[in-house]
Design a protein around this motif. Structure first.
Motif, PDB file in Angstrom:
ATOM      1  N   LEU A 179       0.859  -1.184   0.000  1.00  0.00           N
ATOM      2  CA  LEU A 179       0.000   0.000   0.000  1.00  0.00           C
ATOM      3  C   LEU A 179       0.894   1.232   0.000  1.00  0.00           C
ATOM      4  CD1 LEU A 179      -2.793   1.270   0.157  1.00  0.00           C
ATOM      5  CD2 LEU A 179      -2.707   1.031   2.647  1.00  0.00           C
ATOM      6  N   GLY A 180       0.944   1.933  -1.149  1.00  0.00           N
ATOM      7  CA  GLY A 180       1.773   3.127  -1.299  1.00  0.00           C
ATOM      8  C   GLY A 180       0.935   4.380  -1.377  1.00  0.00           C
ATOM      9  N   LEU A 181       1.049   5.253  -0.378  1.00  0.00           N
ATOM     10  CA  LEU A 181       0.227   6.462  -0.290  1.00  0.00           C
ATOM     11  C   LEU A 181       1.063   7.732  -0.146  1.00  0.00           C
ATOM     12  CD1 LEU A 181      -2.370   5.103   2.325  1.00  0.00           C
ATOM     13  CD2 LEU A 181      -2.593   5.081  -0.166  1.00  0.00           C
ATOM     14  N   CYS A 182       2.371   7.645  -0.253  1.00  0.00           N
ATOM     15  CA  CYS A 182       3.226   8.794   0.073  1.00  0.00           C
ATOM     16  C   CYS A 182       3.074   9.923  -0.949  1.00  0.00           C
ATOM     17  CB  CYS A 182       4.686   8.356   0.165  1.00  0.00           C
ATOM     18  SG  CYS A 182       5.395   7.794  -1.389  1.00  0.00           S
ATOM     19  N   ASN A 183       3.512  11.130  -0.547  1.00  0.00           N
ATOM     20  CA  ASN A 183       3.512  12.318  -1.395  1.00  0.00           C
ATOM     21  C   ASN A 183       2.123  12.640  -1.932  1.00  0.00           C
ATOM     22  OD1 ASN A 183       6.428  11.047  -1.718  1.00  0.00           O
ATOM     23  ND2 ASN A 183       6.620  13.227  -2.074  1.00  0.00           N
ATOM     24  N   ASN A 184       1.150  12.749  -1.040  1.00  0.00           N
ATOM     25  CA  ASN A 184      -0.183  13.224  -1.356  1.00  0.00           C
ATOM     26  C   ASN A 184      -0.562  14.289  -0.329  1.00  0.00           C
ATOM     27  OD1 ASN A 184      -1.621  11.734  -3.681  1.00  0.00           O
ATOM     28  ND2 ASN A 184      -0.587  10.062  -2.608  1.00  0.00           N
ATOM     29  N   HIS A 185      -1.848  14.517  -0.149  1.00  0.00           N
ATOM     30  CA  HIS A 185      -2.311  15.502   0.842  1.00  0.00           C
ATOM     31  C   HIS A 185      -3.304  14.840   1.792  1.00  0.00           C
ATOM     32  CE1 HIS A 185      -0.390  18.436  -1.727  1.00  0.00           C
ATOM     33  NE2 HIS A 185      -1.177  18.118  -2.739  1.00  0.00           N
ATOM     34  N   LEU A 186      -3.028  13.610   2.146  1.00  0.00           N
ATOM     35  CA  LEU A 186      -3.943  12.848   2.994  1.00  0.00           C
ATOM     36  C   LEU A 186      -3.928  13.399   4.418  1.00  0.00           C
ATOM     37  CD1 LEU A 186      -3.078   9.268   1.699  1.00  0.00           C
ATOM     38  CD2 LEU A 186      -5.030  10.704   1.063  1.00  0.00           C
ATOM     39  N   THR A 187      -5.081  13.388   5.046  1.00  0.00           N
ATOM     40  CA  THR A 187      -5.227  13.921   6.400  1.00  0.00           C
ATOM     41  C   THR A 187      -5.844  12.852   7.298  1.00  0.00           C
ATOM     42  OG1 THR A 187      -7.383  14.848   5.801  1.00  0.00           O
ATOM     43  CG2 THR A 187      -5.470  16.289   5.582  1.00  0.00           C
ATOM     44  N   GLY A 188      -6.116  13.250   8.536  1.00  0.00           N
ATOM     45  CA  GLY A 188      -6.727  12.317   9.471  1.00  0.00           C
ATOM     46  C   GLY A 188      -5.717  11.344  10.049  1.00  0.00           C
ATOM     47  N   GLU A 189      -6.221  10.289  10.670  1.00  0.00           N
ATOM     48  CA  GLU A 189      -5.371   9.323  11.356  1.00  0.00           C
ATOM     49  C   GLU A 189      -5.161   8.079  10.503  1.00  0.00           C
ATOM     50  OE1 GLU A 189      -7.133   8.506  15.118  1.00  0.00           O
ATOM     51  OE2 GLU A 189      -6.787  10.515  15.906  1.00  0.00           O
ATOM     52  N   ILE A 190      -4.157   7.310  10.871  1.00  0.00           N
ATOM     53  CA  ILE A 190      -3.949   6.003  10.256  1.00  0.00           C
ATOM     54  C   ILE A 190      -5.001   5.052  10.827  1.00  0.00           C
ATOM     55  CG2 ILE A 190      -2.348   4.071   9.965  1.00  0.00           C
ATOM     56  CD1 ILE A 190      -0.063   6.068  10.394  1.00  0.00           C
ATOM     57  N   PRO A 191      -5.876   4.472   9.977  1.00  0.00           N
ATOM     58  CA  PRO A 191      -6.960   3.634  10.506  1.00  0.00           C
ATOM     59  C   PRO A 191      -6.424   2.403  11.237  1.00  0.00           C
ATOM     60  CG  PRO A 191      -7.324   4.181   8.186  1.00  0.00           C
ATOM     61  CD  PRO A 191      -5.919   4.578   8.517  1.00  0.00           C
ATOM     62  N   PRO A 192      -6.897   2.128  12.444  1.00  0.00           N
ATOM     63  CA  PRO A 192      -6.488   0.904  13.144  1.00  0.00           C
ATOM     64  C   PRO A 192      -6.857  -0.361  12.372  1.00  0.00           C
ATOM     65  CG  PRO A 192      -7.561   2.438  14.647  1.00  0.00           C
ATOM     66  CD  PRO A 192      -7.769   2.979  13.280  1.00  0.00           C
ATOM     67  N   SER A 193      -7.854  -0.265  11.492  1.00  0.00           N
ATOM     68  CA  SER A 193      -8.286  -1.445  10.738  1.00  0.00           C
ATOM     69  C   SER A 193      -7.192  -1.989   9.830  1.00  0.00           C
ATOM     70  CB  SER A 193      -9.518  -1.101   9.894  1.00  0.00           C
ATOM     71  OG  SER A 193      -9.214  -0.085   8.947  1.00  0.00           O
ATOM     72  N   LEU A 194      -6.177  -1.172   9.512  1.00  0.00           N
ATOM     73  CA  LEU A 194      -5.082  -1.673   8.682  1.00  0.00           C
ATOM     74  C   LEU A 194      -4.324  -2.792   9.384  1.00  0.00           C
ATOM     75  CD1 LEU A 194      -3.597   1.611   7.121  1.00  0.00           C
ATOM     76  CD2 LEU A 194      -5.365   0.099   6.227  1.00  0.00           C
ATOM     77  N   GLY A 195      -4.469  -2.892  10.692  1.00  0.00           N
ATOM     78  CA  GLY A 195      -3.845  -3.986  11.427  1.00  0.00           C
ATOM     79  C   GLY A 195      -4.431  -5.342  11.081  1.00  0.00           C
ATOM     80  N   ASN A 196      -5.552  -5.370  10.315  1.00  0.00           N
ATOM     81  CA  ASN A 196      -6.153  -6.638   9.886  1.00  0.00           C
ATOM     82  C   ASN A 196      -5.514  -7.195   8.623  1.00  0.00           C
ATOM     83  OD1 ASN A 196      -8.018  -6.360  11.987  1.00  0.00           O
ATOM     84  ND2 ASN A 196      -9.440  -5.188  10.698  1.00  0.00           N
ATOM     85  N   LEU A 197      -4.647  -6.407   7.961  1.00  0.00           N
ATOM     86  CA  LEU A 197      -4.063  -6.821   6.690  1.00  0.00           C
ATOM     87  C   LEU A 197      -2.888  -7.761   6.958  1.00  0.00           C
ATOM     88  CD1 LEU A 197      -4.135  -3.331   4.920  1.00  0.00           C
ATOM     89  CD2 LEU A 197      -5.776  -5.199   4.687  1.00  0.00           C
ATOM     90  N   SER A 198      -3.186  -8.986   7.224  1.00  0.00           N
ATOM     91  CA  SER A 198      -2.168  -9.946   7.659  1.00  0.00           C
ATOM     92  C   SER A 198      -1.114 -10.216   6.586  1.00  0.00           C
ATOM     93  CB  SER A 198      -2.841 -11.269   8.059  1.00  0.00           C
ATOM     94  OG  SER A 198      -3.589 -11.792   6.963  1.00  0.00           O
ATOM     95  N   SER A 199      -1.405  -9.882   5.319  1.00  0.00           N
ATOM     96  CA  SER A 199      -0.439 -10.122   4.239  1.00  0.00           C
ATOM     97  C   SER A 199       0.389  -8.889   3.909  1.00  0.00           C
ATOM     98  CB  SER A 199      -1.179 -10.583   2.967  1.00  0.00           C
ATOM     99  OG  SER A 199      -1.874 -11.793   3.185  1.00  0.00           O
ATOM    100  N   LEU A 200       0.117  -7.757   4.571  1.00  0.00           N
ATOM    101  CA  LEU A 200       0.768  -6.500   4.219  1.00  0.00           C
ATOM    102  C   LEU A 200       2.274  -6.568   4.490  1.00  0.00           C
ATOM    103  CD1 LEU A 200      -0.188  -3.729   3.135  1.00  0.00           C
ATOM    104  CD2 LEU A 200      -0.044  -2.881   5.477  1.00  0.00           C
ATOM    105  N   THR A 201       3.069  -6.229   3.454  1.00  0.00           N
ATOM    106  CA  THR A 201       4.529  -6.199   3.587  1.00  0.00           C
ATOM    107  C   THR A 201       5.077  -4.776   3.517  1.00  0.00           C
ATOM    108  OG1 THR A 201       4.867  -6.474   1.196  1.00  0.00           O
ATOM    109  CG2 THR A 201       4.734  -8.480   2.537  1.00  0.00           C
ATOM    110  N   THR A 202       4.376  -3.878   2.809  1.00  0.00           N
ATOM    111  CA  THR A 202       4.868  -2.514   2.624  1.00  0.00           C
ATOM    112  C   THR A 202       3.755  -1.521   2.910  1.00  0.00           C
ATOM    113  OG1 THR A 202       6.446  -3.196   0.920  1.00  0.00           O
ATOM    114  CG2 THR A 202       5.856  -0.863   0.997  1.00  0.00           C
ATOM    115  N   PHE A 203       4.031  -0.581   3.813  1.00  0.00           N
ATOM    116  CA  PHE A 203       3.114   0.517   4.065  1.00  0.00           C
ATOM    117  C   PHE A 203       3.924   1.803   4.021  1.00  0.00           C
ATOM    118  CE2 PHE A 203       1.032   3.592   6.909  1.00  0.00           C
ATOM    119  CZ  PHE A 203      -0.189   3.690   6.258  1.00  0.00           C
TER     120      PHE A 203
END
Length: 877
Positions: A179-203
């Protein structure tokens, strides 16, 4: 149950009918699906407003859509499974009809110039696995419907203009790995639900406006390899659970507002941990406090460890105990604790750090004791910075064994003794900063061996003796030579004129005497010259007027006499002139810097007169007499000159007309007059108001934006000069003069330029170039892997072709164009690659035209000015 013969035939016919009906329906459905795909692709084509490479030329009825450029279909059903149009400089938007390509598994539209929002219709692509739209200009929010694509394993949205929050629903994608989100204008918090992505290797979410704390749930991502959230507004502590992830190889928290102390068991809470794979930890630029754990040595795979710009340490003698544990980190290359609160003696164990260490930064603390001589063991050290501490004792002569050392910064300590002569062994030296110590003696003559030095600062010490000719003979010096606030005596050697490239020369507050040599006019690149607080005598050399780039000149508090050279008023960029407390006399000039009383200091010179009224000086005695005589002479001159003048004018026009009738109309020497006309409004609109999202890069003199002009069909790079920066106008003129009349396939093409006023009536200058789709060579040689899946690499053939391209450009500049041009700042970041990987030399802001006299020898040929990154070496990090 028994069937009659008639019933049997009826049953068979019915089965046959059903068979053909079903298969015919499938055929019709298949045909309908293919028509849907073709229509969707044509709608996608309509959304593209510019196709510079003609990608869509094949998208027509003469070919089946499965054979269109960028399209891949399944073999059996002939449905579109892949849409790949990466790096084609496409302009336009993503059509919502893309959602009708129901068999799509891959969408790759990265590295284009797409705008508008990501369509919500993507949520219909339940087979979609990979989605790449990074490096575009997309706006809006992350489409919520994208979370319906349950097969997604890769989402790359970085380097766009996306805003809003990270959708919590992303946590429901069971197969998501990257999941690549860098260099944007995103606001708010990092959702705790991302902790469910058991296969995630890159954030990767660096360079956004995220806030709040890092969710503790992220510690459940046991497959996580890279976690990068630097340059946001995150606060709170780092969840301890995050340090339990044994698969991590990169952690980037830099430039946030994180706080708290680092726990003693950081990284080591798992009892069965044997081989930790972490390679990069960057916690710089936060608010961490307390001590650094003493068990970091177990990170045997660590390459980069950065804790700079925090509040770590407690100004106690125990602050540096953790350094000894780092001797176990046999792969460590970069270590930084700059700008913290560390105190205590630097332990000798630092000499046992990895021999692969190339950068060691400990400046801005309160470290005491002597610098360990055993640091000579760090044989691969390139950069050593220990400035602004409390080190005492001598500079170790053993440093002369660090053959690869390029930068040594020991400024503002309490070092004493002499500068070791072994410094002459450091032939790769480019920068030595030793100001603010208690060094004695003179500068060793062996420094002449350091032919790559571009900056020498040894001010505020106790150096004495005459200025060594060896230092003044270092023609490589291009940035600064600062020997101020010492006790040097004797004359200023004539060799000072060899410093043709130096930008700043400061020999103020010494005991120098004698006359200022005329050869100082040979320092053609000087912008800052400080000679105040000495015993110089004689007249001000008129050769100073040849320093056309000079901005600051201070000759105050000397014993200079005679008149002020009138040529000083012709120095175009001179902003400050201090001639106070000398013995100058005569008339003060009235042009140039002399018109601005606030930029001029002449006090303590009681024999001066004239000048602008704001100076309050008495009128010159001979001026009134001259005024009376001038009225008498005016009548005589008018009568004596009017008739010959009229005749001369008449003869001139007759001769000019005769010559004009015999010659063909001449072509303008420069093509600048025929360039495309663009206004500030065109550039403002073409870059979305010089939006940060279109920012390609920035430097000392300018910022470069990707833009679109209605007069040009392809994207352009708009280089906006920072006119508040010293030297920016000269940089603008240098590029205009250099690129205005030359053309070569390996030189960046100047499309046009703009010199106008912005909407606030401030001066505005910009250069417009062809846009190079593949960026700079620097990014290919040294890609920045901020949690991204970087795939840039150059094979041997590409490297050879790039080298040949650059050599061809230099051959043209030096030997083939009308007047030879010296680039002066050639380095990978100034070599741009187009879509075909053809190299183009760029950034002529420091370029100089060669002045050649056929009667001079080669050794006497010189440029009007040379500057740049002398001794440049591409960074290792």
């Amino acid at each position: 149950m028994k069937f009659s013969k008639r019933s049997f035939y009826t049953f068979v016919c019915l089965q046959v009918f059903l068979f053909f009906s079903i298969n015919l329906g499938c055929l019709q459905a298949g045909a309908s699906g293919r028509e849907t795909d073709e229509l969707a692709l044509l709608k996608f084509k309509q959304g593209i407003t510019s196709d510079p490479h003609g990608i869509f030329n094949s998208w027509n009825d003469s070919l089946h859509f499965c054979h269109w450029t960028g399209i891949t279909c399944g073999r059996s059903h002939q449905r579109v499974t892949s849409l790949v149009l990466e790096g084609q400089n496409l302009f336009g938007s993503v059509s919502p009809y893309i959602g009708n390509l129901s068999f799509l598994r891959l969408i790759n539209l990265q590295n284009n110039s797409l705008r508008g929002e990501i369509p919500q219709q993507l949520g219909k692509l339940f087979r979609l696995q990979k989605f790449f739209v990074n490096n575009n200009s997309l706006n809006g929010t992350i489409p919520l419907n994208l979370t319906r694509c349950f097969q997604l394993n890769t989402i790359y949205l970085q380097r766009n203009n996306l805003a809003g929050k990270i959708p919590e629903e992303l946590g429901s994608l069971p197969k998501l790995e990257k999941l690549g989100l860098c260099n944007n204008h995103l606001t708010g918090e990092i959702p705790p639900s991302l902790g469910n992505l058991s296969s995630l290797t890159t954030f990767s979410a660096t360079f956004n406006d995220l806030e709040g704390s890092i969710p503790n749930e992220m510690g459940r991502l046991k497959s996580l390899n890279s976690f990068a959230v630097g340059v946001n507004r995150l606060s709170g502590i780092i969840p301890p659970s995050l340090f339990n992830i044994t698969s991590l190889s990169s952690l980037v928290f830099a430039a946030n507002q994180l706080s708290g102390s680092l726990p003693d068991n950081i990284f080591f809470t798992l009892p069965n941990l044997q081989a930790f794979l972490l390679q990069r930890v960057d916690m710089g630029g936060n608010k961490f406090v307390g001590q650094v754990p003493t068990n970091l040595g177990n990170l045997q795979s660590i390459l980069r460890l950065k804790f700079e710009f925090n509040n770590l340490g407690s100004n106690s003698s125990n602050d540096l105990l953790f350094l000894t544990s780092l001797t176990n980190c046999s792969n460590l290359q970069i270590f930084s604790i700059t700008r913290n609160n560390f105190a205590g003696v630097l332990p000798d164990s630092v000499a046992n750090f990895s021999t692969g260490l190339i950068r060691l930064y400990m400046g801005g603390n309160e470290i005491t004791g002597i610098i360990p001589a055993a640091m000579e063991n760090l044989v691969n050290l390139i950069d050593l910075q220990l400035e602004e501490n409390l080190f005492t004792g001598f500079i170790p002569s053993q440093f002369g064994k660090l053959q690869k050392l390029q930068s040594l910064i020991l400024s503002y300590n309490q070092l004493s003794g002499q500068i070791p002569s072994s410094i002459g062994n450091l032939t790769q030296f480019s920068r030595v900063l030793l100001s603010g110590n208690k060094l004695e003696g003179s500068i060793p003559s062996s420094i002449r061996n350091c032919q790559h030095l571009y900056a020498v600062q040894i001010a505020e010490n106790r150096l004495s003796g005459e200025l060594p000719e060896e230092v003044l003979g270092l023609t490589s010096l291009s940035k600064v030579l600062n020997l101020a606030f010492n006790s040097f005596t004797g004359h200023l050697p004539t060799e000072v004129g060899k410093l043709k490239n130096v930008n700043t020369l400061d020999i103020s507050e010494n005991n120098l005497s004698g006359e200022i040599p005329e050869t100082i006019g040979g320092c053609l690149s000087l912008e800052y010259l400080y000679m105040q607080g000495n015993f110089f005598q004689g007249t001000i050399p008129s050769s100073l007027a040849s320093l056309k780039g000079l901005q600051y000149l201070d000759l105050s508090r000397n014993n200079l006499s005679g008149q002020i050279p009138k040529d000083l008023q012709e120095i175009p960029y001179l902003q400050y002139l201090n001639l106070s407390f000398n013995d100058l006399e005569g008339e003060v000039p009235e042009r140039g810097v002399f018109t601005n009383a606030s930029a001029l200091s002449l006090i303590g010179n009681n024999k001066l007169c004239g000048g602008v009224p704001e100076l309050g000086l008495p009128k010159c005695p001979t001026k009134l007499l001259k005024k009376v005589k001038s009225h008498t002479l005016k009548l005589v001159v008018a009568i004596a000159c009017v008739v010959p003048t009229l005749l001369s004018i008449l003869i001139f026009f007759l001769i000019r007309r005769m010559r004009k009738s015999r010659t063909k109309p001449s072509v303008a020497p420069l093509e600048m007059n025929h360039l495309l006309k663009v206004s500030y409004k065109d550039l403002y609109q073409g870059t979305d108001g010089f939006s940060c999202s279109n920012l390609i890069g920035s430097g000392g003199f300018s910022s470069v934006y990707k833009g679109f002009l209605p007069q040009v069909q392809t994207p352009v790079a708009v280089k906006v000069l920072n006119l508040e920066q010293t030297g920016a106008i000269k940089s603008f003129m240098a590029e205009c003069n250099s690129l205005g009349s030359i053309r070569h396939r390996n030189l960046v093409k100047l499309v046009t330029c703009c010199s106008s006023l912005d909407y606030k009536t401030n001066a505005f200058k910009a250069l417009i170039f062809e846009y190079m789709g593949n960026g700079s060579l620097e990014k290919w040689l040294h890609p920045c892997a901020e949690g991204e899946d970087q795939k840039r690499s150059l094979n041997l053939l590409q490297r050879l072709n790039i080298a040949i391209d650059v050599a061809s450009a230099l051959h043209y500049l030096h030997d083939l164009c009308g007047k030879p041009i010296i680039h002066c700042d050639l380095k990978p970041s100034n070599v741009l690659l187009d879509d075909d990987m053809v190299a183009h030399v760029s950034d002529f802001g420091l370029a100089k035209l060669f002045s050649i006299n056929s009667n001079l020898s080669l050794s006497q040929i010189s440029t009007t000015r040379i500057n740049g990154t002398v001794g440049y070496v591409a960074p290792g990090n």
